[in-house]
Design an enzyme around this catalytic site. Structure first.
Site, PDB file in Angstrom:
ATOM      1  N   ASP A 113       0.916  -1.254  -0.067  1.00  0.00           N
ATOM      2  CA  ASP A 113       0.046  -0.039   0.296  1.00  0.00           C
ATOM      3  C   ASP A 113       0.672   1.160  -0.055  1.00  0.00           C
ATOM      4  OD1 ASP A 113      -2.208   1.609   0.423  1.00  0.00           O
ATOM      5  OD2 ASP A 113      -3.169   0.084   1.532  1.00  0.00           O
ATOM      6  N   ASP A 125     -10.522   1.861  -3.306  1.00  0.00           N
ATOM      7  CA  ASP A 125     -11.163   1.319  -1.889  1.00  0.00           C
ATOM      8  C   ASP A 125     -12.750   1.091  -1.966  1.00  0.00           C
ATOM      9  OD1 ASP A 125      -8.814   1.038  -0.811  1.00  0.00           O
ATOM     10  OD2 ASP A 125      -8.740   2.783   0.275  1.00  0.00           O
TER      11      ASP A 125
END
Ligand code: GLA
Length: 723
Positions: free
Chosen positions: A463, A527
């Site tokens: 990430d 997301d």
């Protein structure tokens, strides 16, 4: 590859005379001539031109010779391969720089004498301006799929430092490409298309976020007005870079039309010592004569070839983020793992929350050791449990980031990447680790290797949850060096663990580009796993990224990011044709719920062999509320289509679906794969009880009726050749 051009591939032919050079591969031709001054000029990038002898190529050159305009420079106007003002080009110069105290000539080189070499199917054009001290090289090559790879490099050939301001690569496209398409977006709404006429001026999509960006356009597309996924002639470029970059379209009053891109360099960011070379990002340039789908196929073929672990079938993933967030414990996660394994999940990914001090998103980044308060026996017992029930284990990391509340930041404040703001402004409570700091890099590398060496980890979800808009290293802008250091780290971890797979995530889809995909195995496009949002953003992300490299998860009934509620059918059908996963607390499901989920996983596994090897198609439909996504087997013997609504259809009966991608000469059986949803209209009534058997030509040209569809409803169709 579906395309409306006749494939006229032929070996690349070296120049034997002054005739222009012709490269042709994968249904695409590139013709490079020289203007009267010997400067290379792209005469054609587009449809394959077939066999052309020198006479024909010389004739093209002459036929495309413009005159001199009135009240203008007294020379025939052509845009050189490296557009600059020295030949009268009034648009964005490709090259800019300076030498401190040096001659003004260094600001932009005058590239007059060019050497053009042909080798291995590509052209290398080199020119040096001795006085300015610039050697410039432009490489152009067509791959087997017809994708044009273009890259510019600059070497400092004089004494003293050469400070680079700009090294862009640009390709001319015909003026008939009168409409532009690019993408923008934000967190949870990546890849929103914007279209407009290609008017005069420069349309630039700059990303100065220190990562590719949620708003990064992926492609700048120019096409004949009204182009769709299946219609129109289109050209596009992608700037393959994960740091600051630009992708632009430029049309001048003189008539030049260019698509280009490159890295965005801050002053002082790239300074070449004598003899040093800077390689600008690769520009991937795709053309299609039949709309956006074939244009994407060329890019997909490339990404499939360069992605490290490119393989046909991707394991179904269970990711713990929306299932448990930070509420981790061995009991909770082994229970989740058991349920996951029972419904057919093949890889279990432990997301954020496992490392030192990470009880919330306010602390812990930078300390990549297991938190003993949550995992008193380490992660070993969980990994053993997961592998014991037949799944692989994956782990979330965010290596480039650091929380001020971490041992790393407390012990090594000098390792935090700083800019003007000191301390740097936090974003989700975090700052950035300076990867150009040798100690920071070495410790991070060691910590990650210790994890990989110590645990049976098949996969890292990597990430990157912060922009880097204010970043310096040693008093110089740092994004270029930080980007290269991240690439190096990925390369070194891979070299040490060749079987490791990595997902590129960046607060969802903020690091999606061809250069990161040369080092990672899939991207996380967003997301948001709200299927309605996903219908849009997956479609546009797939302009660049093939479906099997794009993660798509089934979340709980109510989306955590939007609050919308959808039936499992809509959520699962939206993920079906991508790298499929579950991100949902499956322990909350009853037996019927688990059976239904398991049947979707089984269905995905049935389609999966096609997804990684077939072609992705988006049959055009006149109703904007209807989105159709399909994968067609490489030999066109089989195809699957998801028909989804993203709102209420304009008409009660949707127009027939014209099924694309099939072989017009074969006969296919078309069936609806699942029974209609409760209360939904019966599709089979529209055909026959057993589906329909039709020639591919009719399926495409005439189409088949669709049922009445509710908003946010999905159907899965399957087409199998019967002859
Ligand atoms: C980012 C990612 C999410 C999740 C969280 C964890 O937002 O995009 O998928 O991993 O971080 O903090």
């Amino acid at each position: 590859m579906s395309d409306d051009t006749t494939p006229t591939d032929r070996p690349d032919r070296p120049d034997r005379s002054e005739a222009p050079l012709h490269l042709s591969r994968g249904g695409v031709s590139l013709v490079l001539g020289r203007d009267a001054g010997g400067i290379p000029v792209v005469l054609h990038w587009g449809a394959a031109l077939g066999d052309l002898d020198d006479a024909a190529l010389t004739a093209i050159m002459a036929a495309r010779q413009p005159g001199a305009a009135r009240s203008s420079y007294d020379l025939p106007r052509r845009t050189g391969l490296v557009p600059d003002g020295t030949r009268g080009f009034s648009g964005t110069p490709a090259l800019a720089g300076h030498r401190v105290g040096g001659s003004a000539r260094a600001a932009t080189p005058s590239l007059v004498d060019w050497v053009v070499d042909v080798a291995d199917g590509s052209l290398t054009c080199t020119s040096t301006d001795d006085e300015a001290g610039w050697e410039v090289q432009v490489e152009l090559g067509l791959d087997d799929a017809g994708l044009l790879h273009a890259r510019t490099s600059v070497t400092n050939t004089a004494d003293g430092d050469l400070h680079l301001a700009s090294v862009l690569t640009a390709l001319p496209v015909p003026a008939r490409a009168g409409e532009l398409l690019d993408l923008t977006g934000r967190w949870c709404k990546e890849r929103t298309p914007q279209r407009h006429p290609w008017v005069q001026g420069t349309h630039r999509r700059d990303s100065r976020r220190g990562r590719t960006g949620h708003d990064a356009t992926l492609l700048m597309v120019a096409g004949t007005p009204g182009f769709t996924f299946g219609r129109g002639e289109v050209w596009a470029v992608h700037t393959a870079w994960s740091g600051n970059h630009t992708t632009y379209a430029e049309r001048t009053p003189e008539g030049e039309c260019l698509l280009g891109g490159g890295e965005l360099l801050s002053p002082g960011e790239v300074v070449l010592a004598p003899g040093e070379t800077y390689d600008a990002p690769r520009l991937l340039c795709s053309w299609s004569g039949a709309g956006l789908d074939p244009l994407s196929h060329r890019l997909h073929a490339h990404l499939r070839a360069v992605t490290p672990r490119a393989r046909g079938e991707r394991p179904v993933i269970a990711n713990t983020w929306e299932a448990v967030y930070f509420d981790q414990s061995l009991d909770r996660l082994t229970e989740l793992a058991d349920v996951a394994a029972s419904v057919g999940v093949e890889r279990f990914v432990l997301d954020d929350g496992w490392f030192l001090g990470r009880r919330a998103d306010t602390a812990g980044l930078g300390d990549w050791t297991v938190d003993p308060t949550v995992w008193p026996e380490g992660l070993g017992p969980l990994v053993d449990h997961v592998t014991g029930v037949g799944m692989e284990f994956g782990l979330w990391v965010e290596p480039e980031m650091v929380n001020p509340d971490s041992e790393t930041a407390r012990n090594h404040p000098e390792r935090v990447l700083r800019g003007h703001a000191d301390p740097p402004i936090t974003w989700r409570h975090q700052q950035v680790l300076d990867l150009q700091d040798d100690g920071a890099y070495a410790d991070l590398r060691e910590a990650l290797l210790a994890l990989l060496d110590g645990l049976d980890i098949a996969y890292l979800k990597w990430d990157h949850n912060r922009d880097l808009t204010d970043a310096t290293h040693d008093g110089r802008p740092a994004v270029h060096g930080q980007t290269l250091a991240a690439y190096r780290l990925l390369d070194e971890l891979r070299a040490a663990h060749p079987a490791l797979e990595i997902e590129s995530c960046s607060s969802g889809g903020a690091r999606v580009d061809a250069e990161v995909l040369a080092r990672t195995d899939r991207i996380w496009p967003s997301d948001t796993i709200d299927p309605l949002e996903r219908q849009h953003l997956q479609r546009w992300t797939s302009l660049l990224v093939p479906p099997e490299l794009m993660g798509s998860h089934v979340g709980g009934p109510t989306s955590h990011t939007t609050g919308r509620t959808h039936a499992l059918r809509y959520r699962a059908a939206t993920a079906l044709l991508h790298w499929f996963g579950i991100e949902w607390d499956m322990t909350s499901l009853d037996e019927a719920g688990l059976t239904e989920l398991g049947s979707w996983i089984a269905l995905h596994k049935q389609v999966r062999p096609l997804i990684g090897t077939g072609t992705l198609v988006h049959p055009d439909h006149p109703d904007p509320a209807l989105m159709v996504t399909g994968v067609v087997a490489a030999d066109r013997s089989e195809a699957w289509y998801v028909v989804a609504t993203v709102g209420a259809t304009d008409t009660q009966h949707p127009a027939p679906l014209r099924v694309t991608g099939l072989d017009p000469g074969r006969t296919y059986r078309l069936t609806e794969e699942l029974p209609p949803p409760p209360g939904g209209a019966d599709l089979t009534d529209a055909w026959s009880a057993d589906g329909a058997e039709l020639p591919g030509r009719l399926l495409h040209e005439v189409g088949v009726a669709l049922p009445v569809l509710d908003p946010e409803e999905a159907r899965v169709l399957r087409v199998v050749a019967v002859d």
